[in-house]
Design an enzyme around this catalytic site. Structure first.
Site, short mmCIF file in Angstrom:
data_model
loop_
_atom_site.label_atom_id
_atom_site.label_comp_id
_atom_site.label_asym_id
_atom_site.label_seq_id
_atom_site.Cartn_x
_atom_site.Cartn_y
_atom_site.Cartn_z
N ASP A 105 13.25 32.60 -25.08
CA ASP A 105 13.95 31.43 -25.60
C ASP A 105 14.18 31.68 -27.09
O ASP A 105 13.63 32.62 -27.68
CB ASP A 105 13.15 30.15 -25.36
C1 BGC Z 1 16.39 25.99 -25.71
C2 BGC Z 1 17.07 26.82 -24.65
C3 BGC Z 1 18.45 27.19 -25.11
C4 BGC Z 1 18.34 27.91 -26.43
C5 BGC Z 1 19.67 28.38 -27.00
C6 BGC Z 1 16.45 26.60 -27.08
O1 BGC Z 1 16.07 25.67 -28.03
O2 BGC Z 1 15.04 25.78 -25.34
O3 BGC Z 1 17.10 26.14 -23.43
O4 BGC Z 1 19.10 27.94 -24.14
O5 BGC Z 1 17.75 27.04 -27.37
O6 BGC Z 1 20.40 27.32 -27.48
#
Ligand code: BGC
Length: 852
Positions: free
Chosen positions: A252
């Protein structure tokens, strides 16, 4: 020996027979040719270039590597619209999609999102999210598919297949056990292996083994004390060895904490950049043998292999023939909203509204307008246009019903602006905010300290309200952390209960003191929603307010508001409710109160319980419609209103679909993908949902002490009754179940068992029910839930029509995770079968025997 994983899905969903998939540029399976090509590309890169490749770039890309002829790859959030590159269709959020119990619709949604991605040149869609709904507060429940692993798997698989059929990699997330948003970077989800395998992993397992998902995203949290991005057991033992995942495991965004740990424990791609997995950290580690070059090669090979399988080296990913605001996507969004809205209560068949009887409908509440297609965070899509509940109902669809509208309670910003501090009696009695605002004297003392501890000599100013609430009001305070103390007096104009609301921004921390007593507090954590409490105040007796605020960033976004509970609901709202034949109160959450990065409240946001009670007290035909990611505390009003709808987050067509249901053009079809408890205390995770406090710097541990007894598994096994059970949903027609047969009635654990029965529409109109098959295993050597969902089918029937349903149970459907053999195990003995349309309503039951 491990049994092959045959999800009943394969039989139930009949993937290959679905005519809805457009195999635009579906991925090809891995082959020796692809492996050879990936190897030859790999050989063209230096070690340094390989390391560079496993760290993302520019926020949302994998970098290009010219030497290997590898193009730059673009990503987008997800999962309910391609949200990163401007506006797009806002589809129903995951919990609503799960409430449809319609795998073919999930597949259509996947196809539509895949097309939206292709229109924007996106290679990776960062979704779906398949974590399990453990408690209603979970800040991302709305993105996920509910409390049951079987249902979640059966929605995730066709969604992924749909996305990938368009030549776009789906990224199943967040691996694993992201079941709360509070303190999500630091918290450890601790559970035994059986709970992990039976509840929290099956949807990921199906994504890998059945849907062949191209990418997996690790979560922020720790699992059993180790961060997901460096959890060898999770990533290497389970994902890559047990399940045979050969795609890309990415982190993530900013979820990597250690270069060597991540490199050795399965992480293939650090996003959004190589903050840890970079040359500086990995070259010395490779040199001294802590990481092998083969480990880095494997990561690069996975990136190349997956890109080759999806054809990224052979074509331009942007498909200019697909419309940006795609009408076919909009049609999918409308069908999702229609199928997801769930009718939970309908006393006296108030719904659908009869146009002869109901001539005027009052639509009241914060979620009625503007539209609330989704909640907050990285999934939030800006639609080209969205139909609000108020607009959908106002366009009467031929019913002839006239709609009156007012919001009914102030917005948080209005509350902050209307709260007058100071002891001047004349100010508190005025009811016109314009004049108050105009003439209001500065009565709040603001002391700004150039440190985060309220120490030293402050800069002192004066303002009228404690209200810097709105993006345009950001006031850069200069460099470095600082703290602000607001002090004022508040003069109550009547005696009684007052609502006190305070809010800050994202990671800001604050404390609110009234007469020296702390009444609200927000610790420094990611994410926050406005908080509220009630105080009894006496007319003419001022109280002293102190709001100690420490902004996390370099801008101020905070507020405090106070309002007599009696004054909360506007006179207009009570008036239009009283003069109408029915009232629809649209309450719930929105991106400011339910979002990634924070947990939400079980209670509805401030003022909404009072609004429902006030409207129900003047109009006996009151319908409550909730927007939100799951259950809420309804105890104050559930027995006072005849009808209740749950809209989830219905996407951009939500208002249209709700109107069709309210006016009877369509019968509601949604069924709950999570149990709704009456009180938070009834939830089996009540005592373990939040980690016990730990000293600063230590890891908070959440112990999943309920084990596999989560949601309906708990309620059915412990003979407790939730307010509304898992799987429940009313229709405007009625259904009956009959002719249950199990064949054979005795089988080996390897054999296939067929469960068949009839569903009949016994009512007066067309409608859909969700036939659910639960299995119990009373003779197992371990304690198992009384009922576990192992099959379902959505049945659409005309009045009087009967459909024969046939569902299959295989070895996995009967098995539990045996921690001794580390494998799925079926104990011979009696198995129970229950069939019906909720976890509580299973009118048919029988049993069969499994022999050795
Ligand atoms: C989230 C993800 C997301 C990523 C990119 C993170 O804060 O947990 O689900 O895909 O950001 O935006």
């Amino acid at each position: 020996m491990r049994k092959p994983f045959h999800l009943t899905a394969l039989l139930l969903l009949n993937f290959s027979a679905c005519s809805c998939i457009v195999h635009a540029q579906a991925p090809v399976p891995d082959s020796p040719m692809i492996e050879q090509k990936a190897d030859s590309m790999l050989k063209k890169l230096s070690l340094e270039e390989k390391i560079d490749l496993i760290g993302g770039v520019d926020g949302m890309y994998i970098r290009s590597e010219e030497a290997a002829g590898f193009p730059r790859l673009k990503m987008s959030d997800g999962p309910y619209g391609v949200r990163t590159w401007g506006p797009d269709t806002a589809y129903a959020a995951g919990i609503g999609l799960a409430a449809t119990w319609d795998p073919q619709l999930a597949q259509r949604m996947g196809v539509a999102i895949g097309q939206d991605a292709r229109a924007r040149g996106v290679h990776f869609l960062l979704g779906p999210g398949v974590n399990i709904y453990r408690a209603p507060m979970g800040g991302r429940n709305f993105e996920y598919f509910g409390e049951d692993p079987f249902l979640a798997a059966h929605i995730a698989v066709p969604y992924i297949e749909g996305v990938q059929s368009q030549g776009v990699i789906a990224t199943v997330k967040h691996f694993a056990a992201n079941n709360q948003e509070y303190d999500r970077h630091n918290v450890s989800s601790d559970m035994d292996e059986r709970t992990l395998r039976e509840i929290y992993l099956p949807a990921f397992e199906a994504a890998v083994k059945v849907a062949h998902v191209g990418a997996v995203m690790n979560s922020y949290n720790l699992l059993n004390g180790v961060h997901a991005t460096q959890n060898c057991h999770l990533n290497n033992d389970i994902l890559k060895k047990d399940w045979g995942f050969d795609g890309i495991l990415m982190s993530d965004w900013v979820a990597t904490y250690d270069a060597v740990g991540a490199a050795n424990c399965g992480l293939d791609l650090e996003m959004p950049s190589g903050a840890f997995m970079n040359r500086k950290n990995l070259l010395p580690a490779i040199k001294d043998g802590r990481v092998s070059e083969a480990t880095i090669d494997d990561k690069v090979r996975r990136i190349f292999r997956t890109s080759l399988r999806f054809g990224f080296l052979d074509r331009d990913q942007t498909d200019l023939s697909i419309p940006y605001d795609n009408p076919s996507g909009r049609a999918v969004a409308l069908d999702e909203a229609r199928e997801s809205i769930t009718l939970l209560k309908n006393d006296g068949n108030l719904l659908p509204l009869e146009s002869g009887k109901i001539k005027t409908l009052a639509v009241i509440g914060p979620d009625a307008w503007p539209a609330v297609p989704g909640a907050g965070g990285s999934s939030q899509v800006e639609p080209y246009s969205a139909i609000s509940i108020m607009s959908g109902l106002t366009n009467d669809q031929g019913s002839g019903i006239k709609v009156l509208y007012t919001r009914g309670i102030p917005t948080t910003k209005e509350l902050f602006q209307r709260t007058h501090f100071g002891t001047d009696q004349s100010m508190t009695s005025s009811s016109d905010p314009f004049w108050e605002d105009w003439f209001g004297k500065p009565t709040v003392k603001v002391e700004t300290f150039d440190n985060p501890n309220f120490s030293g000599i402050p800069t002192v100013t004066q303002v009228k309200h404690i209200d810097s609430w709105g993006a345009h009001e950001f006031t850069p305070p200069g460099q470095g952390k600082h703290s602000i103390r607001y002090t004022a007096d508040y003069l109550p104009h009547k005696t009684g209960d007052y609502l006190v609301v305070a809010a800050g921004n994202w990671g800001d921390s604050w404390k609110l003191m009234v007469d020296g007593r702390q009444v609200l507090e927000q610790p420094h954590r990611e994410g926050q929603a406005p908080q509220s409490t009630k105080l009894f105040l006496t007319a003419g007796k001022p109280v002293h307010i102190q709001f100690d605020y420490i902004p996390d960033g370099n801008h101020v976004l905070a507020g405090v508001g106070i309002l007599a509970v009696d004054d909360l609901v506007s006179p207009e709202a009570k008036k239009i409710a009283a003069m109408s034949d029915a009232a629809l109160v649209s309450v719930g959450f929105d991106p400011s109160t339910e979002s990634e990065g924070m947990d939400r409240t079980f209670a509805l946001p401030w003022g909404q319980d009072e609004l429902i009670e006030a409207i129900a007290s003047v109009n006996k035909n009151t319908i409550v419609a909730i927007t939100g990611g799951g259950g809420v505390d309804m105890r104050r009003w559930i027995d006072k209103v005849p009808a209740l709808l749950h809209n989830w987050y219905p996407g951009e067509e939500g208002g249209q679909a709700l109107a069709e249901i309210v006016y009877g053009k369509r019968s509601p079809e949604g069924h709950l993908p999570a149990s709704f408890e009456r009180s938070w205390e009834d939830n089996p995770t009540h005592d373990s949902y939040y980690a016990p406090p730990v000293p600063q710097g230590q890891t908070p541990h959440v112990r999943y002490s309920e084990g596999v007894f989560l949601g309906y598994r708990y309620y059915t096994s412990r003979n407790r009754k939730p307010l509304f059970p898992f799987g429940f949903g009313l229709s405007y027609t009625t259904f009956s179940f009959s002719n249950l047969q199990v064949s054979p009635s005795q089988a080996s654990s390897e054999g296939k068992i067929t469960v068949s029965f009839d569903v009949t529409n016994t009512g007066q109109r067309e409608g859909a029910d969700v036939a659910q098959l639960y299995v119990g295993d009373p003779s197992a050597k371990v304690e198992r839930p009384i009922k576990e969902l192992k099959g379902f089918e959505k049945v659409r029937l005309n009045p009087g029509e009967t459909k024969h349903i046939s569902l299959s149970l295989d070895h996995r459907a009967l098995a539990y995770w045996d921690t001794k053999s580390n494998d799925w195990r079926v104990d011979p003995g009696e198995f129970k079968v229950y069939v019906g349309d909720s976890s509580e309503n299973t009118p048919l039951s029988t049993s069969f025997d499994v022999t050795k």
